[in-house]
Write an enzyme that holds these catalytic residues in place. Structure first.
Site, PDB file in Angstrom:
ATOM      1  CD  GLU A 101      30.214  13.941  43.459  1.00 14.90           C
ATOM      2  OE1 GLU A 101      29.703  12.774  42.659  1.00 14.90           O
ATOM      3  OE2 GLU A 101      31.249  14.380  43.231  1.00 14.90           O
ATOM      4  CG  ASP A 103      32.502  16.881  44.330  1.00 16.19           C
ATOM      5  OD1 ASP A 103      32.018  15.809  45.282  1.00 16.19           O
ATOM      6  OD2 ASP A 103      32.309  17.026  43.412  1.00 16.19           O
ATOM      7  CD  GLU A 105      37.445  16.039  42.696  1.00 16.70           C
ATOM      8  OE1 GLU A 105      38.172  16.366  41.806  1.00 16.70           O
ATOM      9  OE2 GLU A 105      36.254  15.378  42.450  1.00 16.70           O
ATOM     10  CG  HIS A 118      38.215  20.839  41.645  1.00 11.05           C
ATOM     11  ND1 HIS A 118      38.160  21.219  40.420  1.00 11.05           N
ATOM     12  CD2 HIS A 118      36.898  19.959  41.710  1.00 11.05           C
ATOM     13  CE1 HIS A 118      37.028  20.323  39.764  1.00 11.05           C
ATOM     14  NE2 HIS A 118      36.321  19.854  40.672  1.00 11.05           N
ATOM     15  CB  THR A 119      34.390  23.679  45.654  1.00 20.05           C
ATOM     16  OG1 THR A 119      34.321  24.870  45.134  1.00 20.05           O
ATOM     17  CG2 THR A 119      35.300  23.994  46.815  1.00 20.05           C
ATOM     18  CG  ASN A 120      31.528  20.449  40.599  1.00 21.26           C
ATOM     19  OD1 ASN A 120      30.677  21.352  40.424  1.00 21.26           O
ATOM     20  ND2 ASN A 120      31.638  19.643  39.581  1.00 21.26           N
ATOM     21  CG  ASN A 128      28.837  20.675  33.812  1.00 18.66           C
ATOM     22  OD1 ASN A 128      29.868  20.211  33.823  1.00 18.66           O
ATOM     23  ND2 ASN A 128      27.868  20.339  33.157  1.00 18.66           N
ATOM     24  NE  ARG A 129      24.819  24.013  39.810  1.00 14.12           N
ATOM     25  CZ  ARG A 129      24.016  22.796  39.595  1.00 14.12           C
ATOM     26  NH1 ARG A 129      24.426  21.690  39.775  1.00 14.12           N
ATOM     27  NH2 ARG A 129      22.997  22.914  39.001  1.00 14.12           N
ATOM     28  CD  GLU A 130      33.287  22.023  36.969  1.00 13.71           C
ATOM     29  OE1 GLU A 130      32.696  23.129  36.412  1.00 13.71           O
ATOM     30  OE2 GLU A 130      33.067  21.047  36.618  1.00 13.71           O
ATOM     31  CD1 TRP A 195      41.282  14.324  34.955  1.00  9.23           C
ATOM     32  CD2 TRP A 195      41.047  16.363  36.114  1.00  9.23           C
ATOM     33  NE1 TRP A 195      40.902  14.001  36.303  1.00  9.23           N
ATOM     34  CE2 TRP A 195      40.748  15.201  36.799  1.00  9.23           C
ATOM     35  CE3 TRP A 195      41.020  17.439  36.764  1.00  9.23           C
ATOM     36  CZ2 TRP A 195      40.290  15.281  38.295  1.00  9.23           C
ATOM     37  CZ3 TRP A 195      40.771  17.566  38.028  1.00  9.23           C
ATOM     38  CH2 TRP A 195      40.205  16.614  38.697  1.00  9.23           C
ATOM     39  NE  ARG A 278      32.336  24.020  32.128  1.00  8.10           N
ATOM     40  CZ  ARG A 278      32.413  23.477  33.361  1.00  8.10           C
ATOM     41  NH1 ARG A 278      32.843  24.493  33.998  1.00  8.10           N
ATOM     42  NH2 ARG A 278      31.794  22.655  33.743  1.00  8.10           N
TER      43      ARG A 278
END
Ligand code: NAG
Ligand code: NAG
Ligand code: NAG
Ligand code: NAG
Ligand code: NAG
Ligand code: NAG
Length: 294
Positions: A101, A103, A105, A118-120, A128-130, A195, A278
């Site tokens: 994917e 992304d 957002e 927001h990108t991922n 988990n690469r935001e 969220w 994290r």
């Protein structure tokens, strides 16, 4: 064995590979509404679509075609005024398990407060690469262009032709890169008030529903990989392409690098690579590569 690579091999063996010319898409021909029914409203002869969210459901569309690499442009005007709790999306995704994917957002906010871009990136089902950025403009008053460049060497996220993020193919260093599963284009709006805005503190105010974001001037230049008999490859005109399109080898020249540094140094609000809380055992390996080579 049902693995992504065996599926991909079948796809390559049995199905056609077409190169699309760069030309404007048409939402009537190129996408299906996959949820929300009449909340997704195509108009302007297929050049525009607006997606709405009310207290029952959001809405979304997905491309008919599947792509393996390309340049994907979309002009988007986000929900104005109080958009807190809403998420508007524009992304590429493969189907099935262990999906890939890419992304974009857009996380809404209270009136006058900034959106977050927001990108991922997901590889084989793992995200988990935001990275998140504040836009340098009000994304709700005009249409702005959001672009994904995806070629075998790298992924570039661009806004109005300004690169905001690059993710390189570092498979040589054991880092996964999405390059074997074809993806479709998706766009949607949904309620994410658990969220999305200030970490879930600010809820959707349904007094303002429906929340509406509009998309137009969809433009794909890509490699289509699918069995569709339709002549459309994300656009209304398809021809085989003999010359190499710019996106196929696109990287960041000195000027692009300067722009990317400006965005990352002044507008980045979250980077997974520096979230040591994290990732107490160390951030993902690409984070240790030099900035433009991550
Ligand atoms: C579509 O994008 C290509 C670049 O990939 C550009 O050359 C072309 O002008 C664009 N077409 C439209 C209608 O925006
Ligand atoms: C769809 O868009 C058209 C043109 O912008 C508008 O007149 C119509 O009211 C919209 N329909 C819905 C259900 O939102
Ligand atoms: C949803 O919104 C409609 C229209 O504003 C309203 O009549 C209805 O009561 C709402 N339903 C819920 C479950 O909040
Ligand atoms: C909503 O936003 C539009 C454009 O940004 C503005 O013209 C309008 O006054 C706003 N409406 C409210 C209720 O704030
Ligand atoms: C919303 O506005 C607040 C206050 O300005 C800001 O801290 C936050 O990052 C903004 N964006 C989102 C999506 O919460
Ligand atoms: C929702 O918006 C209405 C209209 O502006 C306002 O009266 C109400 O207090 C808001 N609700 C919340 C929970 O903020």
């Amino acid at each position: 064995m049902y693995t992504p690579s065996s599926v991909m091999l079948l796809v390559l063996v049995f199905m056609t590979i077409l190169m699309a010319t760069a030309s404007a898409g048409n939402f009537y021909q190129d996408v299906q509404v996959y949820f929300g029914d009449e909340r997704a409203n195509i108009s302007d002869g297929g050049n525009s679509v607006c997606l709405s969210l009310d207290n029952i459901t959001g809405s979304g569309f997905v491309s008919n075609r599947e792509y393996l690499f390309g340049r994907f442009d979309m002009h988007i005007k986000l929900v104005p005024n109080d958009s807190a709790g809403t998420v508007t999306t524009y992304y590429l995704s493969s189907q099935g398990p262990n999906h890939d994917e890419i992304d974009f957002e857009f996380l809404g906010n209270a009136t006058g407060q900034p959106y977050k871009i927001h990108t991922n990136i997901y590889c084989n089902g793992q995200g988990n690469r935001e990275q998140q950025f504040f836009p340098w403009f009000d994304p709700t008053t005009e249409f702005h262009e959001y672009t994904v460049i995806w070629n075998p060497q790298r992924i570039i996220f661009m806004v109005d032709d300004i690169p905001i993020r690059v993710f390189n193919n570092n498979e040589a260093f054991g880092i996964p890169f999405p390059n074997s599963q074809a993806m479709k284009i998706y766009s949607s709006i949904w309620n994410a008030d658990s969220w999305a805005t200030e970490g879930g503190l600010v809820k959707t105010n349904w007094t303002y529903a429906p929340f509406t974001a509009c998309y137009r001037d969809f433009n794909v230049s890509a490699t289509c990989v699918d069995s569709s008999e339709s002549s459309s490859c994300g656009s209304s005109n398809t021809n085989s392409q003999t010359s190499v399109a710019a996106w196929e080898t696109q990287g960041l020249d000195a000027e692009d690098q300067e722009k990317l540094m400006w965005v990352q140094n002044t507008l980045m609000v979250y980077n997974y690579c520096t979230d040591y809380k994290r990732f107490p055992d160390g951030c993902p390996p690409e984070c240790n590569r030099p900035r433009f080579l991550q």
